[in-house]
Write a protein that holds these residues in place. Structure first.
Motif, short mmCIF file in Angstrom:
data_model
loop_
_atom_site.label_atom_id
_atom_site.label_comp_id
_atom_site.label_asym_id
_atom_site.label_seq_id
_atom_site.Cartn_x
_atom_site.Cartn_y
_atom_site.Cartn_z
N HIS A 181 60.24 -53.56 -12.62
CA HIS A 181 60.36 -54.67 -13.56
C HIS A 181 61.43 -54.39 -14.61
CE1 HIS A 181 59.33 -57.66 -16.60
NE2 HIS A 181 59.39 -56.67 -17.47
N GLU A 212 64.78 -56.54 -15.38
CA GLU A 212 64.92 -57.15 -16.70
C GLU A 212 66.18 -56.70 -17.41
OE1 GLU A 212 61.52 -57.65 -20.00
OE2 GLU A 212 62.43 -55.65 -19.96
N GLU A 215 47.65 -58.33 -10.43
CA GLU A 215 48.44 -59.45 -10.92
C GLU A 215 49.86 -58.99 -11.25
OE1 GLU A 215 45.41 -58.59 -11.74
OE2 GLU A 215 44.14 -60.29 -12.25
N PHE A 216 49.96 -57.76 -11.79
CA PHE A 216 51.26 -57.19 -12.13
C PHE A 216 52.07 -56.96 -10.85
CE2 PHE A 216 53.99 -53.60 -13.57
CZ PHE A 216 54.61 -54.26 -14.64
N TYR A 232 51.85 -58.69 -8.05
CA TYR A 232 52.38 -59.99 -7.61
C TYR A 232 53.60 -60.37 -8.44
CZ TYR A 232 47.86 -60.63 -5.27
OH TYR A 232 46.77 -60.48 -4.48
N ARG A 233 53.51 -60.09 -9.73
CA ARG A 233 54.59 -60.48 -10.63
C ARG A 233 55.91 -59.80 -10.21
NH1 ARG A 233 54.64 -59.29 -17.16
NH2 ARG A 233 56.87 -59.64 -17.45
N ASP A 292 57.34 -61.36 -7.19
CA ASP A 292 58.00 -62.62 -7.54
C ASP A 292 59.33 -62.38 -8.24
OD1 ASP A 292 55.98 -64.04 -6.45
OD2 ASP A 292 54.92 -64.43 -8.34
N GLU A 293 59.41 -61.32 -9.01
CA GLU A 293 60.65 -61.05 -9.76
C GLU A 293 61.77 -60.53 -8.87
OE1 GLU A 293 58.84 -60.00 -14.19
OE2 GLU A 293 59.52 -58.37 -12.89
#
Lengths: 707, 304
Positions: A465, A469, A492-493, A495-496, A499-500
């Motif tokens: 991530h 970013e 959930e992280f 999945y995030r 997606d990123e």
């Protein structure tokens, strides 16, 4: 309404009654013990209670047959069986039989004494007998569970086990646990996030706490991290308030740059010697004590400016320089400089720069401080697995292969590059970054760790991530076996990050090859989802290196008398039901020294350990098991052989009536039996494991009950 | 010294038939380093581990054992210069020493020719002996150099059968066993005055072994080509190895690559013993370098 009031009134009355009981209990405790070695000739009447444990035991053996047999064993006055002996009705059966049958001893044939010995001791006591008149026969773990398909064999084995237990029960004596006072102080070893949390909890509970840290500053590994998953809050931002609290807490005596040198004593009364390593720098308080008015280190850094020696900063994983007199980062607690004696040339420039503060002492020596504490918490943390041992990945051979900890420092705004992730070979910003998960974890080759290091998946997701970013267009490739995102909001992280734009390749990395010209890396793996080999050209590789027990774990073990599990981590008393305790009473574990944990689990375990460690202190006194050795003085020849054998230094020779006899310090004795087994004159009586009791057990087994 | 460092020299097939210079270099250079190589008379093919081993292991065991027995009869350890031979002779010797059933089975076959395997000799690769400080060592090699190969960049190909499978191998000298990034042949190259260069895929197969060259030449050359691309990228002047079969694949292979893929590399390929011969002052003619498929001239111009 009136009725309700009545019931509440009754309740308070009931409570009062319970309270009244407490002092009565203590009175029984203070009864004089029976004379040593004397077997008061009272006819033994043993009650035997056979537990079905549902079908756990009853399903594998013939309980009625066992019961019929038990009736024929000498000294057995009563036999009964019940579906669950540990249940309240089951305990009532024991209770009732003791009074009605005038029993002198109780045998319960059930599970392991590690589970229910305390339960049945209490039941025995409630029936009016001394609780140590109880003996357990294990017919579950050591019988029905392992001989599940041998009905006949397990029935016979149960008969043997019960016969042996009855033989001992007939010779058991009344014993009285000894109560010792508990020092109203605790010690926490290691001031990472676990140690800090444990110390703060203890201090807030009103307990004087010594917090010992071998490093120059508190904060531990967490202070090296940039952000924490899955919330992405800045690690230092959430940690430094705690560090400041620790530094200020009146109940915490913080000792950094210090190590535990020796531990003596037992729960409630540990005498600890702490080595305060020579820091070369006086704190304000230390300076004051030496009569230097307005002196001591105030962290101004003038010394650092003039110091001519440059060394790699370990806090920055060697990627930033420091001086021979240094602090690792601006937020250190305590704000005190430290001299690295291995590189200091004693030029004295720092002493001059320090001037009137007179904080620097180039000839300082280690000091030893003695403290007394009731309980201790080990929060000694972990080391990083030397991932260069996995030569196929080329760490320390290829410049652009780094570890996750190095990544943390490189991506951290206060790190050596000001938060710009760069390739070590050329300082360029990487555009393709491979993350190798399980780098040394879950590795059964013998050249790695078999366990899961538990937080690498999550921090690697966080790293992915962070580069997405921070570096536009940069693609993270995660090579993984399984993504273990088990915690709150972790999945959930995951999945995030998918997606990123994180690329996930399921496959272990076979090897990494460096292009000697570009210093790019070719990551070779087998994509096990697409079933094809992968050769990925990347700019930077980050190895999520495994964690391993501290190098000095063995020393810690010996100091505190705790054990290790097979994987080298410190061993908890019970993996599920006593994860913070150890087999040494009064010593507790917090954080990763017990096993890999992420920050939430570490803090939770620290709070658990603090709670457990505060209980004996708040109780004020603890009961010691009465299994200590005693000397039968008329038999003791005073040879003193036992004194040197004792691993706990509990024995000594003393003058009595003109001759030497051995004397036991009961609180120190752990009842190991080394001396009792050795004594050539049979002069040492091991309470609850006395020679006649053990011989009776052996006879009962060998003679098959036909004595 | 001669007495203790005497070895039965197992030639193998490719060196004497395709690159006789390797054979002469091995004998002559070793002599200067105190290692005497005496002919192992009557030796057959090792036999090739891939070609024979993949078809009938028993034939492989028996033939290799016969070669070992010849050395046993001479009461001399074996030295050899080829990784394939090393795999066969070393591994079979090792297996027979430690596996009674296998030994008895092999001896049943050998009985037909009045031979018996006893397990009394050891098998060494000559490169291993040269590196072992107890036998020779890098310093001794350095001291024997009269014509240093200064100013050249030499890449090393270790080959597969010398070091792998790692768990089975036993090495007398420390530092040889690493299969991920061994550097000991580089040390020996540096001792000759040359600069050893690293390249990607150093530990990749040459492409020939395991019967691949014989079975599927295009795939075989594809692997070789992959190595050549990486060798070209680091601008190596020459490639060295310790296996004539690897040498064949890199040397003749470059011609075949040119024919099949249309890429020309022109990278001289020399066995380490040939390099050592050059550094000790042997002439290119003595070393039979003119028999190489790829001309060694560009390299020789730099060192002569």
């Amino acid at each position: 309404m009136a009725e309700k009031k009545k019931t509440t009134a009754k309740k308070t009355e009931a409570k009062k009654e319970i309270k009244h009981e407490a002092p009565a209990k203590q009175e029984t405790k203070k009864q004089a013990p029976a004379p040593v070695g004397s077997t008061t000739k009272q006819e033994a009447r043993i009650g035997v209670f056979i537990c079905h444990c549902g079908t756990n035991i009853a399903g594998s053996m013939d309980i009625p047959a066992v019961q019929e047999y038990v009736k024929t064993i000498p000294n057995v006055a009563y036999v009964d069986n019940y579906k669950y002996m540990c249940s309240m009705p089951g305990q009532a059966v024991i209770n009732k039989a003791i009074t009605e049958q005038k029993l002198t001893g109780v045998v319960v044939a059930a599970c392991s004494p590690r589970l229910h010995e305390p339960t049945f001791r209490t039941a025995t006591k409630e029936g009016g007998l001394n609780p140590f008149r109880f003996e357990m026969a294990n017919i579950r773990e050591q019988n029905s569970w392992v001989h599940m398909h041998d009905q006949e064999g397990s029935t016979e084995k149960a008969k043997d086990a019960i016969r042996i237990a009855v033989a001992k029960a007939a010779l058991l004596q009344d014993l009285y646990p000894k109560a010792v006072p508990v020092e109203h102080a605790a010690m926490v070893v290691g001031a990472g996030v676990a140690g800090m949390q444990a110390a703060l909890d203890l201090a807030n509970a009103g307990i004087k706490t010594y917090l010992i840290e071998s490093d120059a500053s508190i904060g531990g590994r967490m202070s090296q991290l940039d952000k924490t998953f899955p919330t992405l809050d800045c690690s230092q931002c959430i940690l430094t308030p705690k560090m400041v609290d620790v530094g200020r807490a009146p109940n915490i005596e913080l000792m950094t740059w210090s190590e535990v040198d020796a531990v003596e004593g037992y729960i409630g009364n540990f005498d600890v010697t702490i080595r305060k390593k020579a820091r070369g720098v006086l704190s304000v308080a230390e300076a004051e004590a030496k009569g230097i008015v307005g002196g001591g280190c105030n962290g101004c850094g003038d010394c650092e400016v003039v110091c001519p020696v440059v060394k790699p900063n370990e806090f920055e994983v060697g990627m930033k320089p420091r001086k021979a007199i240094y602090i690792n980062h601006p937020q250190v607690v305590p704000l005190l400089y430290t001299i690295d004696w291995n590189s200091c040339i004693k030029c004295g420039l720092c002493v001059t720069a320090c001037g009137e503060k007179k904080a620097i002492e180039l000839e300082q020596k280690d000091e030893f401080v003695k403290v007394k504490v009731g309980t201790a918490i080990l929060a000694t943390g972990f080391d990083i697995f030397p991932v260069e041992n996995k030569t196929e990945w080329g760490y320390k051979r290829y410049e652009n292969v780094i570890t996750s900890l190095e990544f943390e420092r490189l991506i951290c705004a206060s790190g050596p590059t000001g938060g710009h992730l760069v390739r070590p070979s050329d300082g360029e910003t990487p555009k393709r970054v491979a993350f190798v998960l399980c780098a040394g974890s879950r590795d059964n080759t013998g050249n790695g760790k078999p366990y899961c290091s538990r937080f690498c998946c999550m921090y690697s997701l966080k790293h992915a991530h962070q580069i997405i970013e921070k570096i536009p267009g940069c693609v993270p490739y995660l090579f993984y076996m399984d993504i273990r995102s088990f915690g709150k909001m972790y999945e959930e992280f995951y999945y995030r990050i998918q997606d990123e734009g994180g690329k996930f390749i399921r496959g272990r990395v076979a090897n990494i090859l460096e292009d000697p010209v570009t210093k790019n890396l070719h990551v070779h793996a087998d994509d096990t989802l697409l079933d094809r080999p992968v050769d990925l050209d990347v700019d930077l590789v980050v190895l999520a290196a495994a964690v391993q027990p501290k190098e000095d774990t063995n020393r810690t073990r010996k100091l505190f008398g705790v054990s290790c599990s097979m994987d080298g981590w410190l061993l908890e008393a019970h993996p599920k039901l006593n994860p913070c305790g150890t087999t040494t009473a009064g010593v507790f574990l917090a954080g990763v020294c017990q096993a890999p944990k992420d920050i939430p689990d570490t803090v939770a375990s620290a709070e658990g350990a603090a709670s457990a460690a505060s209980i004996p202190i708040h109780m004020g006194e603890v009961e010691l098991e009465p299994y200590f050795a005693t000397c039968i003085e008329e038999k003791c020849a005073g040879c003193g052989m036992c004194v040197n054998l004792c691993p706990y230094s509990a024995l000594a020779l003393v003058e009595k009536e003109g001759r030497k006899v051995m004397q036991v310090t009961e609180a120190k004795c752990k009842g190991c039996g080394t001396c009792g087994g050795f004594c050539p004159g049979g002069a040492i009586w091991m309470n609850h494991f006395a020679t006649p009791q053990i011989v009776a057990q052996i006879d009962a087994f060998l003679l098959g009950g036909e004595q | 010294m001669e007495a203790t460092n005497k070895y039965a020299f197992f030639l193998g097939c490719i060196a004497p038939n395709r690159y006789p210079g390797i054979e002469s270099a091995a004998i002559k250079t070793s002599k200067k380093l105190g290692i005497e190589l005496v002919p192992l008379k009557g030796a057959s093919c090792c036999p090739a581990p891939g070609a024979f081993g993949s078809i009938d292991l028993n034939i492989w065991y028996a033939m290799a054992a016969r070669n070992v027995v010849l050395a046993e009869q001479m009461k001399t350890d074996i030295a050899l210069i080829c990784n394939g031979c090393y795999k066969s002779i070393w591994e079979v010797n090792h297996k027979l020493k430690h596996n009674k059933d296998l030994r008895e089975g092999v001896n049943e076959v050998l009985k037909e020719i009045d031979m018996e395997y006893k397990g009394t000799v050891n098998v060494y690769h000559l490169a291993e002996l040269l590196y072992d400080p107890k036998i020779c060592g890098v310093e001794k090699i350095r001291a024997s150099v009269t014509n240093p190969l200064n100013g050249t960049r030499i890449a090393v190909h270790y080959g597969c059968h010398l070091l792998k499978p790692k768990k089975d191998r036993v090495w007398s000298a420390p530092g040889i066993g690493d299969t991920e990034n061994p550097m000991w042949i580089e040390d020996m190259v540096a001792a000759l005055g040359a600069e050893p260069v690293q390249y990607r895929n150093k530990m990749l197969c040459c492409g020939a072994g395991g019967g691949v060259r014989g079975y599927d030449i295009v795939h075989s050359l594809d692997i070789t080509n992959e190595k050549m691309i990486n060798l070209k990228a680091v601008k190596a002047d020459a490639l060295t190895e310790v296996c004539p079969f690897c040498q064949l694949q890199f040397d003749r292979g470059q011609i075949e690559i040119e024919e099949k893929f249309g890429v020309k590399y022109g990278l001289p390929v020399l066995h380490y013993n040939e390099l050592l011969g050059l550094a000790q002052g042997m002439s290119p003619q003595e070393l039979g370098l003119d028999l190489h498929g790829i001309s060694c001239e560009p390299f020789l111009q730099k060192v002569l």
